[in-house]
Write a protein that holds these residues in place. Structure first.
Motif, PDB file in Angstrom:
ATOM      1  N   SER A   1      28.705 -65.269  44.530  1.00 63.38           N
ATOM      2  CA  SER A   1      27.870 -66.439  44.268  1.00 63.38           C
ATOM      3  C   SER A   1      27.516 -67.176  45.554  1.00 63.38           C
TER       4      SER A   1
ATOM      5  N   LYS B   1      19.429 -65.737  42.448  1.00 58.65           N
ATOM      6  CA  LYS B   1      20.298 -65.033  41.486  1.00 58.65           C
ATOM      7  C   LYS B   1      20.256 -63.525  41.737  1.00 58.65           C
TER       8      LYS B   1
ATOM      9  N   GLU C   1      22.610 -62.858  44.441  1.00 56.95           N
ATOM     10  CA  GLU C   1      23.988 -62.966  43.982  1.00 56.95           C
ATOM     11  C   GLU C   1      24.408 -61.701  43.243  1.00 56.95           C
TER      12      GLU C   1
ATOM     13  N   GLU D   1      26.766 -73.789  45.343  1.00 61.43           N
ATOM     14  CA  GLU D   1      25.778 -74.666  44.725  1.00 61.43           C
ATOM     15  C   GLU D   1      25.136 -75.591  45.754  1.00 61.43           C
TER      16      GLU D   1
END
Length: 290
Positions: free
Chosen positions: A160, A151, A154, A163
């Motif tokens: 991002s 994170k 990011e 996933e």
């Protein structure tokens, strides 16, 4: 005249510093929610970060990592879920570091995951540069800290991480720690095993777990690491998922490169300003001494 020049330099420095600091988006801190909600814990973490960077921590963009965010990634890998009072680990990321990747782990608090393990997991996420610091106010394994580290990247990059890649990196980290615990081998030796296999898998662009398993067994034998068939399969499966995730990372890698260049340039400009001011102050001091 000298006083006017000095005053002008100081004003210039004050005016320019926030401009360049604001443009340095590549500086971020994440706090585990348990730590963030406890002033004493948060103070402990901040004090440690201060010993590991010369930057003003107030300039960093910060975010709290919640149990639900950790569980979103880990629950499908380990089956374990965390409560809001179990997320302690914190991370700092600085993209202005321009010499590859450097990871500092507070080994007095983080007991299981090593810097090499984090480096492997980050590499699976397309990350091979930056300065990373991981700590906790209390003893922790460090596994859940990976969510915070990712994170932080990011936030620092402004993009991002897919996933699929985060899942693969987390699975790899958990598999590394599990194999290290099961075999009794030094964690860094297991991390080196993963790294060597990963390099070979990448060079051959393999995604088939059966083919990767052969490589795992061969390299493990060369390193005198005894693996069961099941352990070799677990490593092969984790690295197959990591290899498959690489195709999703092109956009993030591009943005990471841009953010790293911007952060490095901004840091360089600030250092030039400070060095020039210091040189001028030293010059004035030498005149005063004459």
């Amino acid at each position: 005249m000298m006083k006017r020049l000095l005053l002008a330099l100081i004003v210039l420095m004050v005016l320019l510093t926030p401009i360049y600091s604001a443009s340095t988006s590549g500086f971020a801190i994440t706090y585990g929610e348990t730590t963030y909600n406890n002033p004493s814990y948060k103070s402990t973490v901040l004090n440690y970060f201060k010993t590991q960077t010369s930057k003003n921590l107030d300039d960093a963009t910060s975010k709290v990592i919640t149990a639900s965010e950790v569980n979103q990634i880990s629950k499908n890998i380990t089956g374990r879920t965390y409560n809001s009072n179990q997320i302690f680990s914190c991370a700092l990321v600085d993209l202005s570091y321009s010499q590859g990747i450097k990871i500092v782990v507070d080994t007095s608090k983080v007991t299981t995951v090593t810097s090499k393990m984090y480096a492997n997991a980050l590499k699976s996420s397309g990350i091979e540069n930056g300065y990373v610091v991981v700590t906790s106010p209390v003893t922790a394994t460090g596994e859940s800290a990976l969510t915070g580290v990712l994170k932080s990247y990011e936030i620092a990059v402004g993009t991002s991480i897919p996933e699929e890649a985060k899942q693969a990196a987390t699975e790899e980290l958990y598999t590394e720690t599990k194999i290290a615990n099961q075999t009794g081998q030094d964690p860094d030796k297991i991390a080196n095993l993963f790294d060597e296999v990963k390099q070979e898998v990448s060079s051959q662009n393999l995604q088939d777990p059966a083919q990767i398993k052969v490589i795992v067994i061969n390299i493990a034998n060369n390193m005198n690491i005894n693996l069961s068939d099941e352990q070799a399969q677990q490593i092969a499966d984790a690295l197959a998922n990591s290899q498959k995730a690489q195709s999703s990372l092109s956009d993030f890698k591009n943005q990471l490169q841009i953010a790293t260049q911007q952060a490095s340039q901004s840091q360089g400009i600030l250092e030039q300003i400070w060095n020039y001011v210091q040189s001028f102050i030293d010059y004035l001091s030498s005149l005063a001494g004459n």
